[in-house]
Design a protein around this motif. Structure first.
Motif, PDB file in Angstrom:
ATOM      1  N   ASP A   1       0.838  -1.198   0.000  1.00  0.00           N
ATOM      2  CA  ASP A   1       0.000   0.000   0.000  1.00  0.00           C
ATOM      3  C   ASP A   1       0.876   1.252   0.000  1.00  0.00           C
ATOM      4  O   ASP A   1       0.653   2.200  -0.763  1.00  0.00           O
ATOM      5  CB  ASP A   1      -0.910  -0.023   1.228  1.00  0.00           C
ATOM      6  CG  ASP A   1      -2.099   0.914   1.088  1.00  0.00           C
ATOM      7  OD1 ASP A   1      -2.389   1.364  -0.038  1.00  0.00           O
ATOM      8  OD2 ASP A   1      -2.751   1.206   2.116  1.00  0.00           O
TER       9      ASP A   1
ATOM     10  N   ALA B   1       1.543   4.125  -3.113  1.00  0.00           N
ATOM     11  CA  ALA B   1       1.328   5.559  -2.882  1.00  0.00           C
ATOM     12  C   ALA B   1       2.548   6.389  -3.250  1.00  0.00           C
ATOM     13  O   ALA B   1       2.427   7.592  -3.547  1.00  0.00           O
ATOM     14  CB  ALA B   1       0.968   5.794  -1.416  1.00  0.00           C
TER      15      ALA B   1
ATOM     16  N   ALA C   1     -10.118   2.130  -3.979  1.00  0.00           N
ATOM     17  CA  ALA C   1     -11.324   2.935  -4.230  1.00  0.00           C
ATOM     18  C   ALA C   1     -10.936   4.380  -4.544  1.00  0.00           C
ATOM     19  O   ALA C   1     -11.514   5.011  -5.449  1.00  0.00           O
ATOM     20  CB  ALA C   1     -12.249   2.876  -3.023  1.00  0.00           C
ATOM     21  N   TYR C   2      -9.962   4.894  -3.825  1.00  0.00           N
ATOM     22  CA  TYR C   2      -9.510   6.266  -4.078  1.00  0.00           C
ATOM     23  C   TYR C   2      -8.888   6.387  -5.466  1.00  0.00           C
ATOM     24  O   TYR C   2      -9.157   7.336  -6.206  1.00  0.00           O
ATOM     25  CB  TYR C   2      -8.498   6.689  -3.012  1.00  0.00           C
ATOM     26  CG  TYR C   2      -7.930   8.077  -3.248  1.00  0.00           C
ATOM     27  CD1 TYR C   2      -8.633   9.206  -2.842  1.00  0.00           C
ATOM     28  CD2 TYR C   2      -6.713   8.248  -3.918  1.00  0.00           C
ATOM     29  CE1 TYR C   2      -8.136  10.484  -3.082  1.00  0.00           C
ATOM     30  CE2 TYR C   2      -6.215   9.514  -4.168  1.00  0.00           C
ATOM     31  CZ  TYR C   2      -6.923  10.626  -3.738  1.00  0.00           C
ATOM     32  OH  TYR C   2      -6.436  11.881  -3.992  1.00  0.00           O
ATOM     33  N   LEU C   3      -8.047   5.412  -5.828  1.00  0.00           N
ATOM     34  CA  LEU C   3      -7.390   5.454  -7.131  1.00  0.00           C
ATOM     35  C   LEU C   3      -8.391   5.362  -8.276  1.00  0.00           C
ATOM     36  O   LEU C   3      -8.229   6.029  -9.308  1.00  0.00           O
ATOM     37  CB  LEU C   3      -6.377   4.315  -7.236  1.00  0.00           C
ATOM     38  CG  LEU C   3      -5.116   4.447  -6.377  1.00  0.00           C
ATOM     39  CD1 LEU C   3      -4.313   3.162  -6.421  1.00  0.00           C
ATOM     40  CD2 LEU C   3      -4.273   5.627  -6.820  1.00  0.00           C
ATOM     41  N   GLU C   4      -9.427   4.538  -8.095  1.00  0.00           N
ATOM     42  CA  GLU C   4     -10.440   4.414  -9.149  1.00  0.00           C
ATOM     43  C   GLU C   4     -11.267   5.688  -9.279  1.00  0.00           C
ATOM     44  O   GLU C   4     -11.703   6.044 -10.374  1.00  0.00           O
ATOM     45  CB  GLU C   4     -11.332   3.213  -8.858  1.00  0.00           C
ATOM     46  CG  GLU C   4     -10.622   1.883  -9.061  1.00  0.00           C
ATOM     47  CD  GLU C   4     -11.542   0.691  -8.896  1.00  0.00           C
ATOM     48  OE1 GLU C   4     -11.804   0.002  -9.895  1.00  0.00           O
ATOM     49  OE2 GLU C   4     -12.009   0.456  -7.767  1.00  0.00           O
ATOM     50  N   ALA C   5     -11.481   6.388  -8.159  1.00  0.00           N
ATOM     51  CA  ALA C   5     -12.282   7.612  -8.184  1.00  0.00           C
ATOM     52  C   ALA C   5     -11.451   8.831  -8.592  1.00  0.00           C
ATOM     53  O   ALA C   5     -12.009   9.841  -9.033  1.00  0.00           O
ATOM     54  CB  ALA C   5     -12.905   7.858  -6.812  1.00  0.00           C
ATOM     55  N   ASN C   6     -10.135   8.726  -8.447  1.00  0.00           N
ATOM     56  CA  ASN C   6      -9.251   9.853  -8.750  1.00  0.00           C
ATOM     57  C   ASN C   6      -8.121   9.372  -9.666  1.00  0.00           C
ATOM     58  O   ASN C   6      -7.041   9.022  -9.185  1.00  0.00           O
ATOM     59  CB  ASN C   6      -8.663  10.429  -7.460  1.00  0.00           C
ATOM     60  CG  ASN C   6      -9.728  10.930  -6.510  1.00  0.00           C
ATOM     61  OD1 ASN C   6     -10.193  12.056  -6.609  1.00  0.00           O
ATOM     62  ND2 ASN C   6     -10.125  10.074  -5.577  1.00  0.00           N
TER      63      ASN C   6
ATOM     64  N   SER D   1      -4.978   8.784 -11.730  1.00  0.00           N
ATOM     65  CA  SER D   1      -3.642   9.332 -11.536  1.00  0.00           C
ATOM     66  C   SER D   1      -2.663   8.527 -12.385  1.00  0.00           C
ATOM     67  O   SER D   1      -3.039   7.950 -13.407  1.00  0.00           O
ATOM     68  CB  SER D   1      -3.262   9.250 -10.059  1.00  0.00           C
ATOM     69  OG  SER D   1      -3.157   7.890  -9.658  1.00  0.00           O
TER      70      SER D   1
ATOM     71  N   PRO E   1      -9.535   0.683   0.626  1.00  0.00           N
ATOM     72  CA  PRO E   1      -9.645   2.157   0.623  1.00  0.00           C
ATOM     73  C   PRO E   1      -8.749   2.811  -0.424  1.00  0.00           C
ATOM     74  O   PRO E   1      -9.175   3.726  -1.134  1.00  0.00           O
ATOM     75  CB  PRO E   1      -9.224   2.533   2.046  1.00  0.00           C
ATOM     76  CG  PRO E   1      -9.469   1.314   2.860  1.00  0.00           C
ATOM     77  CD  PRO E   1      -9.150   0.173   1.948  1.00  0.00           C
ATOM     78  N   SER E   2      -7.518   2.334  -0.541  1.00  0.00           N
ATOM     79  CA  SER E   2      -6.590   2.932  -1.503  1.00  0.00           C
ATOM     80  C   SER E   2      -7.039   2.691  -2.940  1.00  0.00           C
ATOM     81  O   SER E   2      -6.973   3.589  -3.783  1.00  0.00           O
ATOM     82  CB  SER E   2      -5.189   2.358  -1.307  1.00  0.00           C
ATOM     83  OG  SER E   2      -4.680   2.719  -0.045  1.00  0.00           O
TER      84      SER E   2
END
Length: 271
Positions: free
Chosen positions: A200, A204, A233-238, A240, A230-231
């Motif tokens: 994780d 990052a 989900a964040y990557l899929e929503a944002n 990068s 959580p990580s």
């Protein structure tokens, strides 16, 4: 054209294969588990041939203590020097290459993350391994990830044959309740200093772009998705420099018809 060669890694001679192509972006294939560089059922050899035919040189190798290579097999956690030496050997064998993209499946994907920084321009990480050493040898096998249990029981509830087996007493009720109880557990963050926690953190802080490929029906991929929920989900929503691609398949190695999907994703990562 395919060539066999060798290169040095901390005093050991490692065996390698180069599939020649004129492109300046090359693919380095890192084998998972204790597989030789040809892969299971020659899967990596066939993938290399296809990628080279598309114009990209491909370099594969056996790490120390595996296949035709000398030395002691220290597992994926000790393979950093092997990968670094392979990167250098690839550049020497194909001097036109200006960028190298590395692909690894299972613990090879984890190795590519753990052994940063490496002289690589991008990563393609398939079904990364998150189980701690010895998990598979435990007296009591670990439960599959909650997502896998949920999918399995939902499928069984839709199957009249499974309901009939339950009524006939052919299904272990204790095991059933044990499985159902796991569904109530909320996703937990990775334990500090666990393999999942290390991966994780590495994701990052990656110094290069990465694509994470997940076969959503594969237990290893499911464990990764649960551990880093959580990580991810964040990557899929944002969106990068870290991209996630999923395939509804149980094939850990993207075998059979899934090989075309893997090939297409790798070509995307090379262009």
């Amino acid at each position: 054209m395919r060539h066999q060669l060798s290169f040095a890694c901390e005093g050991a001679a490692l065996a390698a294969t180069l599939d020649e192509a004129p492109g300046t972006t090359g693919l380095l294939i890192v084998s998972g588990g204790n597989e030789v560089r040809s892969g299971a059922h020659r899967g990596m050899a066939m993938l290399a041939q296809r990628v080279a035919a598309a114009g990209h040189p491909v370099f594969r190798f056996d790490r120390r203590g595996i296949g035709d290579s000398e030395g002691t097999n220290g597992g994926y956690t000790s393979s950093g020097a092997d990968i670094a030496a392979a990167v250098s050997a690839f550049r020497d064998a194909a001097p036109q290459v200006t960028q190298i993209v590395a692909f690894g499946n299972c613990d090879a994907a984890s190795a590519l993350l753990l052994h940063q920084p490496l002289a690589l321009d991008a990563l393609i990480l398939a079904n990364p391994w998150t189980y701690e050493d010895g998990d598979e040898e435990a007296d009591e096998p670990a439960l599959p990830p909650a997502s896998a249990i949920r999918a399995r029981y939902l499928a069984r509830l839709k199957d009249p044959k499974s309901l009939l087996r339950l009524l006939k007493g052919e299904i272990d009720i204790g095991k059933l309740f044990r499985g159902l109880s796991a569904l109530k557990q909320a996703p937990q963050p990775p334990a500090p200093d666990s393999l999942a926690d290390q991966l994780d953190g590495m994701i990052a802080e990656l110094p290069c772009p990465a694509t994470i490929l997940l076969a959503t029906g594969d237990r290893t991929a499911q464990a990764f998705m649960d551990a880093l929920a959580p990580s991810l989900a964040y990557l899929e929503a944002n969106p990068s420099t870290v991209r996630i691609a999923k395939l509804a398949s149980p094939s850990h190695s993207f075998a059979g018809g899934d090989a075309d999907w893997l090939f297409e994703r790798i070509l995307e990562g090379l262009t």
